[in-house]
Scaffold this active site. Structure first.
Site, PDB file in Angstrom:
ATOM      1  N   LYS A 144       5.270  15.801   0.578  1.00 46.06           N
ATOM      2  CA  LYS A 144       6.068  14.688   0.112  1.00 46.06           C
ATOM      3  C   LYS A 144       7.088  15.087  -0.678  1.00 46.06           C
ATOM      4  O   LYS A 144       8.357  14.672  -0.468  1.00 46.06           O
ATOM      5  CB  LYS A 144       5.077  13.585  -0.528  1.00 46.06           C
ATOM      6  CG  LYS A 144       5.885  12.451  -1.141  1.00 46.06           C
ATOM      7  CD  LYS A 144       5.065  11.849  -2.445  1.00 46.06           C
ATOM      8  CE  LYS A 144       5.703  12.524  -3.597  1.00 46.06           C
ATOM      9  NZ  LYS A 144       5.190  11.967  -4.863  1.00 46.06           N
ATOM     10  N   CYS A 214       4.035  -5.932  -3.877  1.00 43.16           N
ATOM     11  CA  CYS A 214       2.803  -5.274  -3.130  1.00 43.16           C
ATOM     12  C   CYS A 214       1.894  -4.467  -3.995  1.00 43.16           C
ATOM     13  O   CYS A 214       1.854  -3.033  -3.634  1.00 43.16           O
ATOM     14  CB  CYS A 214       3.161  -4.538  -1.840  1.00 43.16           C
ATOM     15  SG  CYS A 214       1.599  -4.615  -0.771  1.00 43.16           S
ATOM     16  N   CYS A 221       0.818 -11.911  -2.819  1.00 39.25           N
ATOM     17  CA  CYS A 221       0.857 -12.329  -1.414  1.00 39.25           C
ATOM     18  C   CYS A 221       1.527 -13.579  -1.580  1.00 39.25           C
ATOM     19  O   CYS A 221       2.085 -14.033  -0.472  1.00 39.25           O
ATOM     20  CB  CYS A 221      -0.501 -12.187  -0.827  1.00 39.25           C
ATOM     21  SG  CYS A 221      -1.164 -10.551  -0.815  1.00 39.25           S
ATOM     22  N   CYS A 224       5.250 -13.214  -0.893  1.00 38.35           N
ATOM     23  CA  CYS A 224       5.281 -12.140   0.071  1.00 38.35           C
ATOM     24  C   CYS A 224       5.748 -13.008   1.478  1.00 38.35           C
ATOM     25  O   CYS A 224       4.988 -13.708   2.015  1.00 38.35           O
ATOM     26  CB  CYS A 224       4.397 -11.216   0.404  1.00 38.35           C
ATOM     27  SG  CYS A 224       4.858 -10.040   1.720  1.00 38.35           S
ATOM     28  N   CYS A 232       1.031  -9.605   7.805  1.00 43.49           N
ATOM     29  CA  CYS A 232       0.226  -8.664   6.997  1.00 43.49           C
ATOM     30  C   CYS A 232      -1.221  -8.990   7.209  1.00 43.49           C
ATOM     31  O   CYS A 232      -1.747 -10.077   6.540  1.00 43.49           O
ATOM     32  CB  CYS A 232       0.522  -8.381   5.748  1.00 43.49           C
ATOM     33  SG  CYS A 232      -0.610  -7.559   4.796  1.00 43.49           S
TER      34      CYS A 232
END
Length: 323
Positions: A144, A214, A221, A224, A232
């Protein structure tokens, strides 16, 4: 390295991706001003800027962006206002530790930074390497960090940088079948189907999305668009803390160290076990539901060894520490 057989592209992935991008444009996230791709002044010497990006990434694992940014600023101030290889090689471990002592696993990172600076001097002409393999040869640098370093230090895009936010959110979205348990699995899956024009931006986009909306626990949520449009699959299942327990370990000097373990609700057949060590930092490790409590105990032991600077951790704990 690539998958022998590409992972199928998830249904409606592009609609989901573009909606996240649209939401991100309206969100204030720490990564936008304090991320590892925004160190110091962009007008400084390019070699010093590349080195600062590398050090920022090495400090960032298991650490919030705000803490990483403050540590990098403090380190630069102690080196005369700018981070250079010469300054790092001449700095004592005590000076480095004084600057970075708020980041997660700072003792371990002090050793890694010292070893990496010497390796840059001896093997790479005093500059940050330009390949993934060379970057991963530096102590404490995982895939990463390597991908993000290449993108931000050299403007080279050869892969996706997957951190805890990218790993968590793409699993919440159901983009991995079966769910992935390591960042490397997540990276390979994503790279096999996500068009390359999105590879450079997905990390920054999802990191900010994870910081601002998130969340790992109790995601919003209710605010969102993905939940509103039923894009989702995890919108009604994630975010509730199921339980908490405390484990007490004895150190050699006889002091007690309290380690808190949060077991977060099941996420598509797995759990995120968050181990927090006061004064050191926290680490999130995936555990399959069927692995049980003995595996959780083993993970706590491995994290404890890592906090003490012992080089015995491998596998998923090492992967988590390198995020």
């Amino acid at each position: 390295m690539a998958l022998a057989k590409p992972h199928p592209a998830p249904p409606r992935w592009k609609e989901t991706y573009l909606l996240i991008r649209e939401m991100r444009a309206k969100l204030v996230a720490a990564v936008d001003t304090m991320g590892c791709d925004r160190p110091q002044d962009r007008d400084i010497d390019p070699k010093s800027r590349r080195l600062t990006i590398l050090i920022s990434l090495m400090l960032s694992s298991q650490t919030k962006d705000e803490t990483t940014s403050a540590a990098v600023t403090g380190l630069a101030e102690r080196l005369g206002g700018i981070i250079t290889l010469e300054g790092m090689l001449g700095a004592s471990d005590e000076l480095v530790q004084e600057a970075i002592c708020k980041v997660g696993f700072w003792r371990r990172k002090t050793v890694y930074i010292r070893q990496s600076m010497e390796k840059l001097r001896d093997e790479f002409g005093g500059d940050v390497p330009k390949t993934v393999d060379e970057l991963c040869s530096l102590p404490g640098v995982g895939p990463k960090m390597a991908f993000l370093c290449l993108q931000n230090a050299w403007d080279i895009n050869v892969g996706i940088g997957v951190d805890t936010h990218v790993h968590r959110i793409t699993n919440r979205l159901g983009w991995h079948k079966p769910p992935t348990t390591t960042p490397e699995q997540t990276r390979l899956n994503l790279q096999s189907w996500l068009p390359t024009e999105y590879h450079a931006e997905i990390n920054h986009m999802l990191v900010g999305f994870g910081q601002a909306l998130c969340y790992p626990v109790s995601p919003r949520c209710d605010l969102c668009v993905l939940a509103e449009k039923k894009l989702c699959p995890s919108r009604s299942r994630v975010g509730k803390i199921e339980g908490r327990r405390e484990v007490v370990w004895k150190k050699e000097e006889g002091a007690e160290v309290k380690i808190e373990v949060e077991e977060i609700e099941e996420l598509q057949g797995r759990r995120e076990v968050v181990v927090d060590i006061p004064g050191e930092g926290s680490v999130e490790v995936d555990v399959k539901v069927e692995e049980g409590e003995e595996m959780v105990d083993e993970i706590v032991e491995e994290v404890e060894r890592a906090a003490e600077g012992k080089e015995l951790v491998e596998g998923r704990v090492k992967d988590a520490l390198d995020w």
